[in-house]
Motif scaffolding. Sequence first.
Motif, PDB file in Angstrom:
ATOM      1  N   THR A  34       4.677  19.439  -2.297  1.00  0.00           N
ATOM      2  CA  THR A  34       5.420  18.473  -1.495  1.00  0.00           C
ATOM      3  C   THR A  34       4.437  17.525  -0.821  1.00  0.00           C
ATOM      4  O   THR A  34       3.454  17.969  -0.207  1.00  0.00           O
ATOM      5  N   TYR A  35       4.701  16.247  -0.936  1.00  0.00           N
ATOM      6  CA  TYR A  35       3.822  15.218  -0.400  1.00  0.00           C
ATOM      7  C   TYR A  35       4.590  14.317   0.568  1.00  0.00           C
ATOM      8  O   TYR A  35       5.808  14.168   0.461  1.00  0.00           O
ATOM      9  N   VAL A  36       3.840  13.715   1.481  1.00  0.00           N
ATOM     10  CA  VAL A  36       4.393  12.682   2.368  1.00  0.00           C
ATOM     11  C   VAL A  36       3.796  11.346   1.941  1.00  0.00           C
ATOM     12  O   VAL A  36       2.570  11.226   1.804  1.00  0.00           O
ATOM     13  N   THR A  37       4.660  10.349   1.723  1.00  0.00           N
ATOM     14  CA  THR A  37       4.202   9.041   1.285  1.00  0.00           C
ATOM     15  C   THR A  37       4.445   8.010   2.386  1.00  0.00           C
ATOM     16  O   THR A  37       5.546   7.926   2.932  1.00  0.00           O
ATOM     17  N   VAL A  38       3.416   7.255   2.689  1.00  0.00           N
ATOM     18  CA  VAL A  38       3.484   6.213   3.714  1.00  0.00           C
ATOM     19  C   VAL A  38       3.317   4.854   3.037  1.00  0.00           C
ATOM     20  O   VAL A  38       2.417   4.664   2.209  1.00  0.00           O
ATOM     21  N   PHE A  39       4.198   3.916   3.389  1.00  0.00           N
ATOM     22  CA  PHE A  39       4.200   2.582   2.781  1.00  0.00           C
ATOM     23  C   PHE A  39       3.869   1.528   3.835  1.00  0.00           C
ATOM     24  O   PHE A  39       4.337   1.596   4.968  1.00  0.00           O
ATOM     25  N   ALA A  89       0.850  -1.194   0.000  1.00  0.00           N
ATOM     26  CA  ALA A  89       0.000   0.000   0.000  1.00  0.00           C
ATOM     27  C   ALA A  89       0.884   1.242   0.000  1.00  0.00           C
ATOM     28  O   ALA A  89       1.803   1.356   0.809  1.00  0.00           O
ATOM     29  N   VAL A  90       0.605   2.152  -0.925  1.00  0.00           N
ATOM     30  CA  VAL A  90       1.353   3.406  -1.044  1.00  0.00           C
ATOM     31  C   VAL A  90       0.354   4.544  -0.905  1.00  0.00           C
ATOM     32  O   VAL A  90      -0.470   4.779  -1.794  1.00  0.00           O
ATOM     33  N   ALA A 142      -0.752  12.515   7.513  1.00  0.00           N
ATOM     34  CA  ALA A 142       0.251  11.486   7.232  1.00  0.00           C
ATOM     35  C   ALA A 142       0.868  10.920   8.501  1.00  0.00           C
ATOM     36  O   ALA A 142       1.470   9.844   8.482  1.00  0.00           O
ATOM     37  N   SER A 143       0.720  11.625   9.616  1.00  0.00           N
ATOM     38  CA  SER A 143       1.317  11.172  10.873  1.00  0.00           C
ATOM     39  C   SER A 143       0.507  10.062  11.529  1.00  0.00           C
ATOM     40  O   SER A 143       0.968   9.410  12.472  1.00  0.00           O
ATOM     41  N   ARG A 144      -0.698   9.815  11.044  1.00  0.00           N
ATOM     42  CA  ARG A 144      -1.533   8.760  11.604  1.00  0.00           C
ATOM     43  C   ARG A 144      -1.214   7.416  10.938  1.00  0.00           C
ATOM     44  O   ARG A 144      -0.759   7.363   9.805  1.00  0.00           O
ATOM     45  N   ASP A 145      -1.452   6.351  11.628  1.00  0.00           N
ATOM     46  CA  ASP A 145      -1.133   5.014  11.123  1.00  0.00           C
ATOM     47  C   ASP A 145      -2.288   4.461  10.294  1.00  0.00           C
ATOM     48  O   ASP A 145      -2.813   3.380  10.561  1.00  0.00           O
ATOM     49  N   THR A 146      -2.698   5.224   9.282  1.00  0.00           N
ATOM     50  CA  THR A 146      -3.806   4.827   8.415  1.00  0.00           C
ATOM     51  C   THR A 146      -3.708   5.597   7.103  1.00  0.00           C
ATOM     52  O   THR A 146      -3.068   6.656   7.035  1.00  0.00           O
ATOM     53  N   CYS A 147      -4.349   5.074   6.068  1.00  0.00           N
ATOM     54  CA  CYS A 147      -4.371   5.768   4.777  1.00  0.00           C
ATOM     55  C   CYS A 147      -5.540   6.751   4.670  1.00  0.00           C
ATOM     56  O   CYS A 147      -5.684   7.429   3.652  1.00  0.00           O
ATOM     57  N   ALA A 148      -6.349   6.811   5.703  1.00  0.00           N
ATOM     58  CA  ALA A 148      -7.495   7.722   5.675  1.00  0.00           C
ATOM     59  C   ALA A 148      -7.037   9.158   5.499  1.00  0.00           C
ATOM     60  O   ALA A 148      -6.105   9.611   6.148  1.00  0.00           O
ATOM     61  N   GLY A 149      -7.678   9.849   4.564  1.00  0.00           N
ATOM     62  CA  GLY A 149      -7.334  11.241   4.307  1.00  0.00           C
ATOM     63  C   GLY A 149      -6.208  11.431   3.312  1.00  0.00           C
ATOM     64  O   GLY A 149      -5.811  12.572   3.030  1.00  0.00           O
ATOM     65  N   SER A 150      -5.681  10.348   2.732  1.00  0.00           N
ATOM     66  CA  SER A 150      -4.598  10.475   1.752  1.00  0.00           C
ATOM     67  C   SER A 150      -5.140  11.003   0.429  1.00  0.00           C
ATOM     68  O   SER A 150      -6.301  10.787   0.072  1.00  0.00           O
TER      69      SER A 150
END
Length: 228
Positions: free
Chosen positions: A192-197, A153-154, A163-171
């Motif tokens: 500028t974006y923050v990407t969580v994997f 999941a990206v 982005a600081s939360r441990d979920t993809c909600a709001g991405s």
Amino acid sequence: MKSFLTIALIITTTLFLVACEKYKKAKNDADGNLYLHGRVFYNDDITTTGTVKQLGKTVVKIGYPADNGVNYLYTTTADDEGYFVFKNLSSETDYLILADSTVNGIKFTGRLPIKINASLDTARLILQPNEVTQNGFVYTVKDNLGGIVKDCAVCVFSSFVLASRDTCAGSTYQLTTSEYGRANKMNISPGTYVTVFRGGSDTLILKGRDTITITANGIVRKSVIIRR
């Protein structure tokens, strides 16, 4: 006043000579007896690992390098396997072969300067992702051993808070890596974006994080390692 007229005459004469030279070249090509056989390919390093594949049904043009595709001599459409031919070409002449195409929503472009002294059967026009008319990013996701991570999941956030939360909600964008470990998004708003994997399995969860800046044009390519 006399000086001005002299300058104007020089400019007019120069433009006339340039036009005559281009007409002469075009006439020579119309009378030429050489041909050029070629094939169109595209190099997809966005969705795959840079595999060069044939590209059929593509409009191909040929002209002079100085015109850079604005003007051209001939145009044709490659067949299903990417093969094309141009005829009536002249020897000892510099040409420019060019084509543009869109594959799976990604724009590709190719330019091939070529000079032929005899008929040619082996021209290869390879299109690359267009870095001028589109923007975007492509991630390659790996584990700490260097292995490709597919089905990862990206989640791309425009908000650092979300982005600081441990979920993809709001991405802003939610993507999944392919069998090549790649995830891409084209034609997005600069910023500028923050990407969580998040990848791996239920028993071995791998995570990672990255910050990426996208400009109005150009494709950003990044490799990211995710860990336990």
